[in-house]
Each structure stands twice: as structure tokens, then as C-alpha cells.
Design a protein around this motif. Structure first.
Motif, PDB file in Angstrom:
ATOM      1  N   UNK A   1       0.831  -1.212   0.000  1.00  0.00           N
ATOM      2  CA  UNK A   1       0.000   0.000   0.000  1.00  0.00           C
ATOM      3  C   UNK A   1       0.862   1.257   0.000  1.00  0.00           C
ATOM      4  N   UNK A   2       1.977   1.216   0.726  1.00  0.00           N
ATOM      5  CA  UNK A   2       2.895   2.355   0.734  1.00  0.00           C
ATOM      6  C   UNK A   2       3.453   2.609  -0.670  1.00  0.00           C
ATOM      7  N   UNK A   3       3.853   1.531  -1.341  1.00  0.00           N
ATOM      8  CA  UNK A   3       4.421   1.674  -2.685  1.00  0.00           C
ATOM      9  C   UNK A   3       3.364   2.210  -3.649  1.00  0.00           C
ATOM     10  N   UNK A   4       2.149   1.667  -3.574  1.00  0.00           N
ATOM     11  CA  UNK A   4       1.087   2.157  -4.453  1.00  0.00           C
ATOM     12  C   UNK A   4       0.814   3.636  -4.203  1.00  0.00           C
ATOM     13  N   UNK A   5       0.844   4.026  -2.934  1.00  0.00           N
ATOM     14  CA  UNK A   5       0.588   5.425  -2.601  1.00  0.00           C
ATOM     15  C   UNK A   5       1.670   6.341  -3.168  1.00  0.00           C
ATOM     16  N   UNK A   6       2.929   5.930  -3.026  1.00  0.00           N
ATOM     17  CA  UNK A   6       4.034   6.751  -3.533  1.00  0.00           C
ATOM     18  C   UNK A   6       3.994   6.831  -5.057  1.00  0.00           C
ATOM     19  N   UNK A   7       3.783   5.682  -5.712  1.00  0.00           N
ATOM     20  CA  UNK A   7       3.833   5.653  -7.177  1.00  0.00           C
ATOM     21  C   UNK A   7       2.596   6.260  -7.822  1.00  0.00           C
ATOM     22  N   UNK A   8       1.516   6.421  -7.051  1.00  0.00           N
ATOM     23  CA  UNK A   8       0.348   7.109  -7.614  1.00  0.00           C
ATOM     24  C   UNK A   8       0.701   8.559  -7.950  1.00  0.00           C
TER      25      UNK A   8
ATOM     26  N   UNK B   1       6.315  -6.128  -7.870  1.00  0.00           N
ATOM     27  CA  UNK B   1       7.521  -6.560  -7.167  1.00  0.00           C
ATOM     28  C   UNK B   1       7.371  -6.323  -5.667  1.00  0.00           C
ATOM     29  N   UNK B   2       6.799  -5.172  -5.289  1.00  0.00           N
ATOM     30  CA  UNK B   2       6.590  -4.873  -3.869  1.00  0.00           C
ATOM     31  C   UNK B   2       5.662  -5.896  -3.225  1.00  0.00           C
TER      32      UNK B   2
ATOM     33  N   UNK C   1       7.376 -10.703   5.274  1.00  0.00           N
ATOM     34  CA  UNK C   1       6.283  -9.905   5.853  1.00  0.00           C
ATOM     35  C   UNK C   1       6.751  -8.729   6.705  1.00  0.00           C
ATOM     36  N   UNK C   2       7.937  -8.833   7.306  1.00  0.00           N
ATOM     37  CA  UNK C   2       8.411  -7.755   8.180  1.00  0.00           C
ATOM     38  C   UNK C   2       9.188  -6.682   7.421  1.00  0.00           C
ATOM     39  N   UNK C   3       9.303  -6.796   6.115  1.00  0.00           N
ATOM     40  CA  UNK C   3      10.108  -5.858   5.319  1.00  0.00           C
ATOM     41  C   UNK C   3       9.518  -4.454   5.354  1.00  0.00           C
ATOM     42  N   UNK C   4      10.412  -3.477   5.342  1.00  0.00           N
ATOM     43  CA  UNK C   4      10.008  -2.074   5.338  1.00  0.00           C
ATOM     44  C   UNK C   4      10.249  -1.474   3.956  1.00  0.00           C
ATOM     45  N   UNK C   5       9.812  -0.225   3.799  1.00  0.00           N
ATOM     46  CA  UNK C   5      10.038   0.473   2.537  1.00  0.00           C
ATOM     47  C   UNK C   5      11.535   0.627   2.276  1.00  0.00           C
TER      48      UNK C   5
ATOM     49  N   UNK D   1      21.230  -5.555 -12.820  1.00  0.00           N
ATOM     50  CA  UNK D   1      20.335  -5.519 -13.992  1.00  0.00           C
ATOM     51  C   UNK D   1      19.340  -6.678 -13.939  1.00  0.00           C
ATOM     52  N   UNK D   2      18.807  -6.929 -12.732  1.00  0.00           N
ATOM     53  CA  UNK D   2      17.831  -7.993 -12.495  1.00  0.00           C
ATOM     54  C   UNK D   2      16.449  -7.350 -12.464  1.00  0.00           C
ATOM     55  N   UNK D   3      15.872  -7.139 -13.639  1.00  0.00           N
ATOM     56  CA  UNK D   3      14.634  -6.373 -13.755  1.00  0.00           C
ATOM     57  C   UNK D   3      13.424  -7.200 -13.344  1.00  0.00           C
ATOM     58  N   UNK D   4      12.386  -6.548 -12.768  1.00  0.00           N
ATOM     59  CA  UNK D   4      11.128  -7.258 -12.508  1.00  0.00           C
ATOM     60  C   UNK D   4      10.379  -7.499 -13.812  1.00  0.00           C
TER      61      UNK D   4
END
Length: 731
Positions: free
Chosen positions: A435-442, A470-471, A479-483, A497-500
């Protein structure tokens, strides 16, 4: 996804060296544990070669046998090197250098230039076409855009084959190359090109290799310094090595033989650049002590796809065909390949787009579908057809993912949010990482629904959507990963160069598809004149076109669609016919007359202990004679039995059945077919001669040193009438 070619996106790092070996098949495990002396891995398409060699490096590092900084793994593309670094990191072997030949050489050249040559190193030019154009102007030779590309390719070929301008004409004639202009003019342009570079104090990519080779040849102190740094080498895609790259590898190695090479002669598709499979095929000659491992278990493709791939090479000719590997699918059965004929090329593109639309609507991810063609010029028709069908697509060979402007901007935004997220109102009401990633990338243009149509706007959205996906995967795995953890992961992926995965059907040429795979592949334009291409005239060129189609077929995991058009344009004369390579393979066609190449089974061949560099003398053959009637034997099966088929047999039937039961047990325990233990003929020969000791057993054709060592004690015990338990007790 398949076991050998895929892992979960964020796997747990193995907790020990032995854990690195878990999940490898017997041949892959042999590759992973053969850490001393020269090793040659002949790996068919989809057999998990990258898995085998990365686990080999990781096992050596984790077991303390190899120091990470002493290993240099080289391959041919930045993508392949990046994938290798990513896999090694996931296996707990960070710190190993995985680079392209050019990247490794450039790094060494930059470091040693002041000491070896002095002064500032010349500037490296990315593209040489403008320099070639300037050389042509200096020679007062007019070249159109196509000729510029062709002359540039000839210069590149000359340099990687270590051919100087004065020798171009005879070298090109010997290699059977069709020069785009008079060979004397090419030589003149080549010499002028070198003059232009010197005047401007620039070098090209081939110069990087040439100069590094020159430094290592002239400065033994520098060569020894590099050899002290790198003591163990791994070379991927060894069938694509050019003479210049082979010379550099030899200088890196010096007198040592700690080398592992991996390749498949049937995937040699870059000979026009100077690549040759000869170094791979001659490896055992140069290194008689080498261990040779053949990987033929195909974990990528269904039996139906593998059957077509094997069939394509069955009529192949030449040296590479003589060493082809017969793939054995390890996957459940799938659908038969689909063959389709169209009136013209636009109709073919529309038909492919229509079927792709149906697949996407049925739930197949667009990113798991590819359209592969012979030339880049064919792309435009399929771009239009997919756009008309509202199917997203991406062009293979376009800008690197992490170099795209929208991805760079997104990375900056995510890094800022990770650092100052507490003050960002966008993040006030979101708690989980996706949700954090979606919010930032919006704020960067990402929306929950993709924009309509295609083009640049859609491509930017696809890039941002790949980061969102990817996020989600990253959070599911950790599950405990942060931004901040995600930003660190993106930085590591960018360096490697390991692209999603970008959602969209891949459009790619057959050459650029090498090393990739999809669930569904559409091979289009498979007609005479395009496959093989019109300008492929010689037998060698025709065979390379066959191998190119083989590479295309083996990109498919589950579904394969093969199509061709009878004419180029609507209303055109239907004069085309399907590719000759499909003769005998597609329904309703008959096989082309010709020699059928013998396929190679998987397995392991150990080298001659204590031999290096020199070729052992070949023992003189004594004619084999029937032990019953004395007639000279020529049939391979009769030679194994040492008697004519129609001569009376004195085989012990009971012994033969006991040997068959034992063989079945051995095959089951090792996960390989019965004949890989011993063939029926060899078992019959053993049952007929009932050998008393190892010397007698070794005389039987089909019982080599490797099998004698592995199975000799069991076989002799069975021949003596002992149970294997009794034999073990006596030992």
C-alpha cells in the motif's frame, strides 16, 4: 514454473553448503561438486545450466573451497551476468564477480592502463557507425545506411577474429563470408576507421579485448597479478566464444586448468559475429583430463515441444549436429504445437493477435506470451495488430528497465518516502508495504487501471506496475520488510540488472530471445525466404538458420504456435511455402531426405587422471572377431556380444534376469533410464561371459572405467552367485 529453471522470487538463503545441493538432479549435482580441474558442461536448452553453474560456485564458496573474490564468471550479455549475480546472492555467495567478457576486460584495462601504458586511457565509444561513416568520407566511398551497418559488422568480425586490414580479403574468403562490398574496399575502410580512432584518441569495444590481450601478453607482471586475483573461472554460453575471447581466457588462466565451461553447440547462432562452437567441441582434446557432464533433462518444455525441438535437429548436418543432445522432457504432457497458414502477413499478424487476446482473456498473463520473428522489420505489423486488439506489449532489446526515466524517478520517490515517510501525508493511512508503494507511485502516474491503448503512456504505466507487483511479491516473501528494505532490494537489482517482470506480450527477434522463456510462444513468418533467410546460401549458413529456429522452439514452456503467410501483402501472389525445416514435422508434410544425426544421451564422462594439455595417442584398433565362428564383426551390437547374432548363445538365462533386476533397481535409485546403467546388449554379453574378476569384466564392450568403478563389485558378485548383502559383508 519449472524446478530447474525457476525459483521463487525471494527464496530463503540455504543454511549450509549441503543445502545448496538440494533439489539438483544427478548431473547438475555432478557439475556443482566437480570443483577441481577442467570441467565441460554440455547443456541442452531448458536443462538448468545456469542453475547448475551458480550452485557450483555457491557450493564451492559455502564449503570453503573457493574464495568469493577469486572466482570470475563470464558470460555474453549484461542481462545474463545480472541474473547470475542475482542467483549467487540468493544462494549466499555474494562477492563473486559475474561479468561479461567486455566488462571484465574493461575493468582490468582501466586499472592497469597507467602502469602498462601511461597517461589517460582513450575514451570508449558506444557506437562505431559514425566513425565508419567518417572513414568512408575520408576514402571518398559512398555508403547508404544499410551498407554502413554491414561494413561495421565486417570490421567487428575482423577484430574479434584478430584479422588486420591487410589480411581481410583472404580471411573473409577462407571463412566463406559474403562481403557487402568489394573486399579491397572493406579493407580500405577498415584501415581508415582505425586511423580515425587514433586521430580522435578513442577506442571501441573490440579494442578493449585487443588491448587487454596485448597488455597481458607483454607484461608478465600484470598477468601474474590478475592470475593471483582470479584463480577459478566459469564461462557460460561457451559455444559463442570468439577467437579473441578465447585468447583472453587463455591469458587469464595461464598454466592453470581451474576452468568450467558451459554450452550447447546446437544453440550456436552468432557465427556472423565471429563466435564458433569449436572451442566447446574441442575442449576434451585440449584438456584430456576434463570431466564432461551432459545435461539433457529438459525442465522447461512439455514433451510435445521437446519432440518438435529434437525433430528439428534430427536432419541437421555438420559438426554441431554430430554433437547434438537429445532432450528428455521432465514435464507433464501438454498440447501439440499448432500450425497455421495465412494468405498474407497482415492476416498472420491479426490471427496471432486474436489468439493472444483469447489467451489473455482466459487468464494467461500477457508477460508469459511472446511473438518471435526472424528480423526486426517484422515487428511493426505485430505491434499494430496487438494495439488493435488492445493487448499490451513490450519490445525486447529496448532500453534497460532500470535506465527508464519513469523507473529512475520512481526510485527517487521511494527512497525519499523511506527516509522521510513520517512527514508524507500520502502515507498517513497506509500500513503495509504494498500500500505504501502504491501510494508513492500514484504520484508518479501509476493508477489501479491501465491507460487505454498503447504507446509511451502505456509503457510508462507498465514500468510502474512492475514495481508495484515486485513490492507485493517482496512483502509476501518477507512480511516484516520495510520500505527501506524494498529500496535496498531495488538498488541491488539495478546493480545486477535484475529487472522485474513487465506485464505485456514480448515482441522479439529470435536472436534477442536467446536465454529467455515463456509459457506461450508464437513463432511467426516461418516460411522459405525468411526461415531460412534469403541470404543464407552455404550449408553452414542454412544449418545456423535451423539452429535459430531450434532456439525459438525451445523458448516455449507449454504452448507453441507456428505460422507462415503465403504472400507478403493482401492480394499478392501466394508463392511462398512453409519452411523446409518443418518438413516431416508439421501435419501433412514429408521429411526431407538426408542424414539423421545421432543424438547424445546425458551422463558424465570423467577425464584421464594426470593428463593436461596434450592429446593422448589413439590406440590402434584390432578387428573384432566372433568368438564362435571367427568372422570379422562390424555391427556395433554384435561387437558388444563378441559373436554374430545368428551364432549360438551360451548365455546363462538366470544370470541375465538377475542382472536385469539389479539394473532396474540401480536406475530407479539414480533417477535415470535403465540403458544408462547398462544396455541390454551389454547385460547379455556379461551373462554370456560370466566374468570372474575386474579384468575380465573390463574387456566387455560397454563396460568403461567409470561403470567398472561404480558397478563392478555388484556385477561380479551377481556373476559369482552371491547376494549383494553377502558381498557387502565380505568387503
Amino acid at each position: 514454473m519449472t524446478a530447474a529453471t525457476h525459483s521463487t522470487l525471494f527464496p530463503q538463503v540455504p543454511d549450509s553448503a549441503d543445502a545448496v545441493l538440494e533439489g539438483l538432479d544427478p548431473e547438475q549435482r555432478e557439475v556443482a561438486t566437480a570443483l577441481h580441474g577442467p570441467v565441460c558442461v554440455l547443456a541442452g536448452a531448458g536443462t538448468g545450466k545456469t542453475r547448475a553453474i551458480t550452485h557450483r560456485i555457491a557450493y564451492g564458496v559455502r564449503a570453503g573451497i573457493l574464495h568469493p573474490s577469486s572466482v570470475l564468471a563470464v558470460t555474453f550479455t549484461n542481462r545474463a551476468a545480472g541474473e547470475m549475480r542475482g542467483r549467487l546472492r540468493q544462494l549466499g555467495a555474494a562477492g563473486v564477480q559475474a561479468r561479461t567478457f567486455h566488462s571484465a576486460a574493461l575493468r582490468q584495462l582501466q586499472y592497469f592502463w597507467p602502469k602498462a601504458i601511461g597517461g589517460a586511457m582513450p575514451r570508449l565509444v558506444d557506437r562505431k557507425i559514425q566513425l565508419v561513416a567518417d572513414a568512408a568520407a575520408a576514402c571518398r566511398i559512398r555508403l547508404d545506411r544499410g551498407e554502413l551497418r554491414d561494413v561495421t559488422a565486417e570490421i567487428e568480425w575482423s577484430k574479434v577474429t584478430q584479422t588486420v586490414p591487410a589480411d581481410y580479403a583472404p580471411a573473409a574468403a577462407k571463412a566463406g563470408r559474403e562481403s557487402p562490398r568489394d573486399p579491397a574496399e572493406i579493407a580500405q575502410l577498415y584501415a581508415a576507421y582505425e586511423d580515425v580512432k587514433r586521430e580522435r584518441s578513442v577506442i571501441d569495444f573490440e579494442d578493449v579485448l585487443l588491448l587487454t590481450v596485448a597488455v597481458l601478453q607483454d607484461r608478465h607482471d600484470i598477468a601474474e597479478q590478475i592470475r593471483a586475483q582470479y584463480q577459478h573461472f566459469v564461462v557460460d554460453e561457451y559455444q559463442d566464444v570468439s577467437p579473441l575471447q578465447q585468447r583472453l581466457l587463455e591469458l587469464w588462466l595461464g598454466e592453470r586448468d581451474s576452468l568450467c565451461v558451459v554450452g550447447d553447440a546446437s544453440q550456436t547462432i552468432y557465427s556472423f559475429t565471429g563466435a564458433t562452437p569449436d572451442h566447446l567441441l574441442d575442449f576434451r582434446t585440449r584438456h584430456p583430463g576434463a570431466t564432461v557432464v551432459k545435461l539433457v533433462r529438459d525442465y522447461r518444455s512439455t514433451p510435445q515441444v521437446v519432440h518438435l525441438a529434437n525433430g528439428l535437429l534430427a536432419q541437421a548436418r555438420g559438426r554441431a549436429a554430430d554433437h547434438r543432445l537429445e532432450l528428455v522432457s521432465q514435464r507433464p504432457a501438454g498440447p501439440e504445437p499448432v500450425y497455421a497458414e495465412y494468405t498474407d502477413e497482415p492476416a498472420e499478424a491479426e490471427g496471432a493477435a486474436r489468439r493472444i487476446r483469447e489467451l489473455v482473456d482466459s487468464g494467461v498473463p500477457a508477460s508469459e506470451i511472446a511473438v518471435l520473428f526472424r528480423t526486426n522489420a517484422q515487428s511493426e505489423t505485430y505491434e499494430q495488430a496487438l494495439a488493435d486488439a488492445a493487448v499490451p506489449y513490450q519490445l525486447r532489446g529496448a532500453e534497460r528497465f532500470f535506465d527508464r526515466p519513469e523507473v529512475r524517478k520512481a526510485g527517487i520517490a521511494l527512497r525519499g518516502a523511506a527516509r522521510f515517510g513520517g512527514n508524507d501525508t500520502l502515507l498517513d493511512d497506509v500500513v503495509d508495504l504494498p500500500s505504501q508503494v502504491r501510494a508513492v507511485l500514484s504520484g508518479e502516474g501509476w493508477t489501479t487501471q491501465p491507460p487505454a491503448g498503447s504507446g509511451a503512456v502505456r509503457e510508462r504505466w507498465e514500468s510502474l506496475a512492475a514495481l508495484v507487483n515486485l513490492a507485493q511479491d517482496f512483502a509476501a516473501a518477507r512480511p516484516a520488510a520495510t520500505l527501506a528494505d524494498l529500496v535496498a532490494e531495488l538498488d541491488e537489482r539495478a546493480n545486477a540488472q535484475h529487472a522485474p517482470t513487465v506485464q505485456g506480450v514480448t515482441l522479439a527477434s529470435l536472436h534477442s530471445a536467446k536465454g529467455l522463456e515463456w509459457d506461450v510462444v508464437f513463432l511467426v513468418g516461418v516460411a522459405e525466404g525468411m526461415m531460412p533467410i534469403t541470404y543464407a546460401k552455404t550449408d553452414e549458413q542454412i544449418e545456423e538458420e535451423r539452429r535459430l529456429l531450434y532456439v525459438g522452439v525451445t523458448r516455449a514452456r507449454e504452448q507453441l504456435h507456428v505460422s507462415w503467410a503465403l504472400s507478403r501483402s493482401p492480394g499478392g501472389r501466394p508463392s511462398r511455402r512453409p519452411s523446409r525445416f518443418l518438413d516431416g514435422l508439421r501435419p501433412g508434410s514429408t521429411a526431407t531426405a538426408g542424414r539423421t544425426a545421432a543424438g547424445g544421451a546425458g551422463g558424465i564422462e570423467r577425464g584421464i587422471p594426470g593428463t593436461r594439455g596434450s592429446t593422448p595417442k589413439r590406440a590402434q584398433r584390432v578387428p573384432a572377431r566372433c568368438r564362435v565362428c571367427g568372422r570379422t564383426l562390424t555391427d556395433a551390437g554384435e561387437m558388444k556380444l563378441m559373436r554374430c547374432d545368428d551364432c549360438p548363445s551360451d548365455m546363462n538365462e538366470g544370470l541375465y534376469e538377475r542382472l536385469r533386476e539389479w539394473r532396474a533397481d540401480q536406475a530407479r535409485s539414480s533417477g535415470q533410464p535403465d540403458f544408462c546403467v547398462f544396455t541390454d546388449r551389454t547385460l547379455m554379453a556379461i551373462a554370456e561371459s560370466a566374468p570372474d574378476d575386474e579384468r575380465e569384466l573390463a574387456r566387455i564392450p560397454g563396460v568403461g572405467m567409470r561403470k567398472l568403478t561404480r558397478y563392478g563389485a555388484d556385477v561380479l558378485a551377481i556373476c559369482a552367485g552371491q547376494s549383494l548383502a553377502e558381498s557387502t559383508d565380505q568387503d
